[in-house]
Design a protein around this motif. Structure first.
Motif, PDB file in Angstrom:
ATOM      1  N   GLY A  74       0.788  -1.226   0.000  1.00  0.00           N
ATOM      2  CA  GLY A  74       0.000   0.000   0.000  1.00  0.00           C
ATOM      3  C   GLY A  74       0.822   1.277   0.000  1.00  0.00           C
ATOM      4  N   LEU A  75       2.122   1.161   0.260  1.00  0.00           N
ATOM      5  CA  LEU A  75       2.977   2.341   0.319  1.00  0.00           C
ATOM      6  C   LEU A  75       3.853   2.520  -0.925  1.00  0.00           C
ATOM      7  CD1 LEU A  75       4.250   2.267   4.036  1.00  0.00           C
ATOM      8  CD2 LEU A  75       2.390   3.624   3.064  1.00  0.00           C
ATOM      9  N   ARG A  76       3.875   1.516  -1.790  1.00  0.00           N
ATOM     10  CA  ARG A  76       4.805   1.571  -2.916  1.00  0.00           C
ATOM     11  C   ARG A  76       4.521   2.736  -3.846  1.00  0.00           C
ATOM     12  NH1 ARG A  76       4.607  -4.948  -4.234  1.00  0.00           N
ATOM     13  NH2 ARG A  76       5.882  -5.594  -2.429  1.00  0.00           N
ATOM     14  N   GLY A  77       3.277   2.867  -4.286  1.00  0.00           N
ATOM     15  CA  GLY A  77       2.936   3.968  -5.190  1.00  0.00           C
ATOM     16  C   GLY A  77       3.159   5.333  -4.559  1.00  0.00           C
ATOM     17  N   PRO A  78       2.613   5.570  -3.344  1.00  0.00           N
ATOM     18  CA  PRO A  78       2.841   6.866  -2.714  1.00  0.00           C
ATOM     19  C   PRO A  78       4.313   7.191  -2.485  1.00  0.00           C
ATOM     20  CG  PRO A  78       1.011   5.745  -1.654  1.00  0.00           C
ATOM     21  CD  PRO A  78       1.618   4.764  -2.600  1.00  0.00           C
ATOM     22  N   VAL A  79       5.091   6.204  -2.077  1.00  0.00           N
ATOM     23  CA  VAL A  79       6.524   6.458  -1.851  1.00  0.00           C
ATOM     24  C   VAL A  79       7.216   6.796  -3.167  1.00  0.00           C
ATOM     25  CG1 VAL A  79       8.714   5.360  -1.226  1.00  0.00           C
ATOM     26  CG2 VAL A  79       6.726   5.127   0.276  1.00  0.00           C
ATOM     27  N   ALA A  80       6.876   6.095  -4.241  1.00  0.00           N
ATOM     28  CA  ALA A  80       7.491   6.382  -5.535  1.00  0.00           C
ATOM     29  C   ALA A  80       7.127   7.786  -6.007  1.00  0.00           C
ATOM     30  CB  ALA A  80       7.043   5.348  -6.571  1.00  0.00           C
ATOM     31  N   GLY A  81       5.853   8.154  -5.899  1.00  0.00           N
ATOM     32  CA  GLY A  81       5.438   9.489  -6.314  1.00  0.00           C
ATOM     33  C   GLY A  81       6.085  10.570  -5.482  1.00  0.00           C
ATOM     34  N   TYR A  82       6.126  10.358  -4.174  1.00  0.00           N
ATOM     35  CA  TYR A  82       6.766  11.323  -3.284  1.00  0.00           C
ATOM     36  C   TYR A  82       8.252  11.452  -3.607  1.00  0.00           C
ATOM     37  CZ  TYR A  82       8.693  13.360   0.960  1.00  0.00           C
ATOM     38  OH  TYR A  82       9.387  14.158   1.852  1.00  0.00           O
ATOM     39  N   SER A  83       8.883  10.342  -3.924  1.00  0.00           N
ATOM     40  CA  SER A  83      10.313  10.351  -4.217  1.00  0.00           C
ATOM     41  C   SER A  83      10.628  11.200  -5.447  1.00  0.00           C
ATOM     42  CB  SER A  83      10.829   8.926  -4.425  1.00  0.00           C
ATOM     43  OG  SER A  83      10.670   8.163  -3.246  1.00  0.00           O
ATOM     44  N   VAL A  84       9.748  11.148  -6.455  1.00  0.00           N
ATOM     45  CA  VAL A  84       9.937  11.975  -7.650  1.00  0.00           C
ATOM     46  C   VAL A  84       9.885  13.456  -7.280  1.00  0.00           C
ATOM     47  CG1 VAL A  84       8.944  12.642  -9.874  1.00  0.00           C
ATOM     48  CG2 VAL A  84       9.065  10.219  -9.228  1.00  0.00           C
ATOM     49  N   LEU A  85       8.882  13.825  -6.474  1.00  0.00           N
ATOM     50  CA  LEU A  85       8.726  15.225  -6.067  1.00  0.00           C
ATOM     51  C   LEU A  85       9.898  15.679  -5.203  1.00  0.00           C
ATOM     52  CD1 LEU A  85       6.950  17.747  -6.049  1.00  0.00           C
ATOM     53  CD2 LEU A  85       5.735  16.780  -4.082  1.00  0.00           C
ATOM     54  N   LEU A  86      10.319  14.845  -4.261  1.00  0.00           N
ATOM     55  CA  LEU A  86      11.446  15.170  -3.390  1.00  0.00           C
ATOM     56  C   LEU A  86      12.729  15.351  -4.193  1.00  0.00           C
ATOM     57  CD1 LEU A  86      12.945  15.375  -0.663  1.00  0.00           C
ATOM     58  CD2 LEU A  86      12.949  12.866  -0.596  1.00  0.00           C
ATOM     59  N   THR A  87      12.965  14.468  -5.148  1.00  0.00           N
ATOM     60  CA  THR A  87      14.174  14.576  -5.962  1.00  0.00           C
ATOM     61  C   THR A  87      14.152  15.834  -6.813  1.00  0.00           C
ATOM     62  OG1 THR A  87      14.296  12.160  -6.045  1.00  0.00           O
ATOM     63  CG2 THR A  87      15.646  13.364  -7.619  1.00  0.00           C
ATOM     64  N   ALA A  88      12.987  16.183  -7.349  1.00  0.00           N
ATOM     65  CA  ALA A  88      12.858  17.423  -8.119  1.00  0.00           C
ATOM     66  C   ALA A  88      13.171  18.631  -7.247  1.00  0.00           C
ATOM     67  CB  ALA A  88      11.452  17.536  -8.701  1.00  0.00           C
ATOM     68  N   MET A  89      12.692  18.624  -6.002  1.00  0.00           N
ATOM     69  CA  MET A  89      12.985  19.720  -5.087  1.00  0.00           C
ATOM     70  C   MET A  89      14.477  19.800  -4.786  1.00  0.00           C
ATOM     71  SD  MET A  89      13.877  20.679  -1.817  1.00  0.00           S
ATOM     72  CE  MET A  89      13.635  19.213  -0.793  1.00  0.00           C
ATOM     73  N   ALA A  90      15.085  18.645  -4.519  1.00  0.00           N
ATOM     74  CA  ALA A  90      16.517  18.634  -4.202  1.00  0.00           C
ATOM     75  C   ALA A  90      17.334  19.175  -5.369  1.00  0.00           C
ATOM     76  CB  ALA A  90      16.949  17.214  -3.854  1.00  0.00           C
ATOM     77  N   PHE A  91      16.977  18.769  -6.574  1.00  0.00           N
ATOM     78  CA  PHE A  91      17.684  19.256  -7.761  1.00  0.00           C
ATOM     79  C   PHE A  91      17.466  20.753  -7.944  1.00  0.00           C
ATOM     80  CE2 PHE A  91      17.440  19.901 -12.491  1.00  0.00           C
ATOM     81  CZ  PHE A  91      18.809  19.924 -12.703  1.00  0.00           C
ATOM     82  N   ALA A  92      16.220  21.202  -7.801  1.00  0.00           N
ATOM     83  CA  ALA A  92      15.908  22.617  -8.009  1.00  0.00           C
ATOM     84  C   ALA A  92      16.553  23.515  -6.963  1.00  0.00           C
ATOM     85  CB  ALA A  92      14.394  22.827  -8.006  1.00  0.00           C
ATOM     86  N   SER A  93      16.829  22.976  -5.772  1.00  0.00           N
ATOM     87  CA  SER A  93      17.437  23.794  -4.719  1.00  0.00           C
ATOM     88  C   SER A  93      18.803  24.332  -5.134  1.00  0.00           C
ATOM     89  CB  SER A  93      17.561  22.986  -3.422  1.00  0.00           C
ATOM     90  OG  SER A  93      18.492  21.924  -3.561  1.00  0.00           O
ATOM     91  N   SER A  94      19.440  23.661  -6.076  1.00  0.00           N
ATOM     92  CA  SER A  94      20.756  24.119  -6.523  1.00  0.00           C
ATOM     93  C   SER A  94      20.683  25.455  -7.256  1.00  0.00           C
ATOM     94  CB  SER A  94      21.396  23.060  -7.431  1.00  0.00           C
ATOM     95  OG  SER A  94      20.651  22.892  -8.629  1.00  0.00           O
ATOM     96  N   ARG A  95      19.495  25.880  -7.650  1.00  0.00           N
ATOM     97  CA  ARG A  95      19.328  27.187  -8.293  1.00  0.00           C
ATOM     98  C   ARG A  95      19.749  28.324  -7.370  1.00  0.00           C
ATOM     99  NH1 ARG A  95      15.379  27.430 -12.737  1.00  0.00           N
ATOM    100  NH2 ARG A  95      15.031  29.589 -12.130  1.00  0.00           N
ATOM    101  N   LEU A  96      19.691  28.097  -6.062  1.00  0.00           N
ATOM    102  CA  LEU A  96      20.019  29.139  -5.101  1.00  0.00           C
ATOM    103  C   LEU A  96      21.455  29.046  -4.591  1.00  0.00           C
ATOM    104  CD1 LEU A  96      16.899  29.392  -5.158  1.00  0.00           C
ATOM    105  CD2 LEU A  96      17.030  30.048  -2.769  1.00  0.00           C
ATOM    106  N   GLY A  97      22.234  28.129  -5.121  1.00  0.00           N
ATOM    107  CA  GLY A  97      23.631  28.038  -4.721  1.00  0.00           C
ATOM    108  C   GLY A  97      23.922  26.838  -3.825  1.00  0.00           C
ATOM    109  N   ARG A  98      25.137  26.819  -3.286  1.00  0.00           N
ATOM    110  CA  ARG A  98      25.609  25.631  -2.578  1.00  0.00           C
ATOM    111  C   ARG A  98      24.889  25.382  -1.265  1.00  0.00           C
ATOM    112  NH1 ARG A  98      32.212  26.132  -3.366  1.00  0.00           N
ATOM    113  NH2 ARG A  98      32.207  25.906  -5.653  1.00  0.00           N
ATOM    114  N   THR A  99      24.562  26.446  -0.537  1.00  0.00           N
ATOM    115  CA  THR A  99      23.918  26.251   0.766  1.00  0.00           C
ATOM    116  C   THR A  99      22.564  25.572   0.610  1.00  0.00           C
ATOM    117  OG1 THR A  99      25.047  28.171   1.702  1.00  0.00           O
ATOM    118  CG2 THR A  99      23.068  27.409   2.834  1.00  0.00           C
ATOM    119  N   ALA A 100      21.703  26.146  -0.217  1.00  0.00           N
ATOM    120  CA  ALA A 100      20.391  25.539  -0.455  1.00  0.00           C
ATOM    121  C   ALA A 100      20.545  24.183  -1.133  1.00  0.00           C
ATOM    122  CB  ALA A 100      19.521  26.459  -1.306  1.00  0.00           C
TER     123      ALA A 100
END
Length: 224
Positions: free
Chosen positions: A129-155
């Motif tokens: 029951g957690l596989r789909g939600p975890v996979a979807g959340y992981s995509v969003l989390l990874t996108a956020m982590a990647f996008a944080s680099s727009r603000l430099g090394r600290t973010a």
């Protein structure tokens, strides 16, 4: 000590107390201290004039923190949804405030490989029951982590640590072998992530030329 420094010190003190409680195995203290972490950081952000989207991201993070204190699948899903809403706030904020200076194919490939590798490895060990939600959340989390680099090394470091912290949680849900005191490592990476993300946003806004960049983005003509 001015108010900003005092609030930052207060946040760091709550973090230290919570981490020490986890190391000592005093779960009751952690239950009390964990809900205080993000509000302490939020007070610091407000005094420094942090934008609404940053405040929203932290508030959704606080909601996730509280919900994950309950050991139940529904609470876990609700907590994950709250964190997901926070990541959306971060993504919108990074798009509005950041630049493309830290973007690169190598970074994108690294995050993409981490996403696919982790989800693939965890998939069979997660409850069905957690596989789909975890996979979807992981995509969003990874996108956020990647996008944080727009603000430099600290973010960018904050985004990477957020991904690591949640990966440790997923490994625990999958019942993989863990380091001693796994909650300590989850919280250490999490509080560091939220602090670095907040500092990255605040420092970028305070940098010379930030007001011009934001004003130009707001006044850019829209197509008709």
């Amino acid at each position: 000590m001015n108010r900003t420094a005092a609030l930052r010190t207060g946040f760091l003190a709550v973090c230290a107390a919570d981490l020490l409680a986890l190391l000592a195995g005093v779960q009751a203290a952690h239950v009390v201290l964990k809900p205080l972490l993000v509000p302490a950081l939020l007070a610091y952000v407000i005094v420094r004039g942090g934008p609404r989207l940053l405040r929203g991201a932290l508030l959704f993070g606080w909601g996730g923190d509280v919900l994950l204190l309950f050991d139940h699948d529904l609470a876990f899903l609700a907590g994950m949804a709250s964190f997901a809403a926070g990541h959306v706030c971060y993504l919108v904020l990074f798009r509005r405030q950041g630049t493309t200076r830290a973007y690169g194919g190598l970074l994108a490939a690294g995050y993409g490989l981490a996403l696919v590798g982790l989800v693939t490895a965890l998939w069979s060990d997660l409850p069905a029951g957690l596989r789909g939600p975890v996979a979807g959340y992981s995509v969003l989390l990874t996108a956020m982590a990647f996008a944080s680099s727009r603000l430099g090394r600290t973010a960018g470091a904050g985004g990477a640590l957020f991904l690591l912290s949640d990966a440790l949680i997923a490994m625990g849900v999958a019942e993989w072998p863990a380091l001693p005191r796994p909650d300590f490592w989850v919280m250490l990476t999490y509080v560091a992530a939220q602090y670095l993300l907040a500092r990255g946003v605040l420092d970028e806004r305070a940098a010379p030329g930030a007001a011009y960049r934001e004003g130009r983005a707001e006044t850019r003509p829209t197509p008709h």
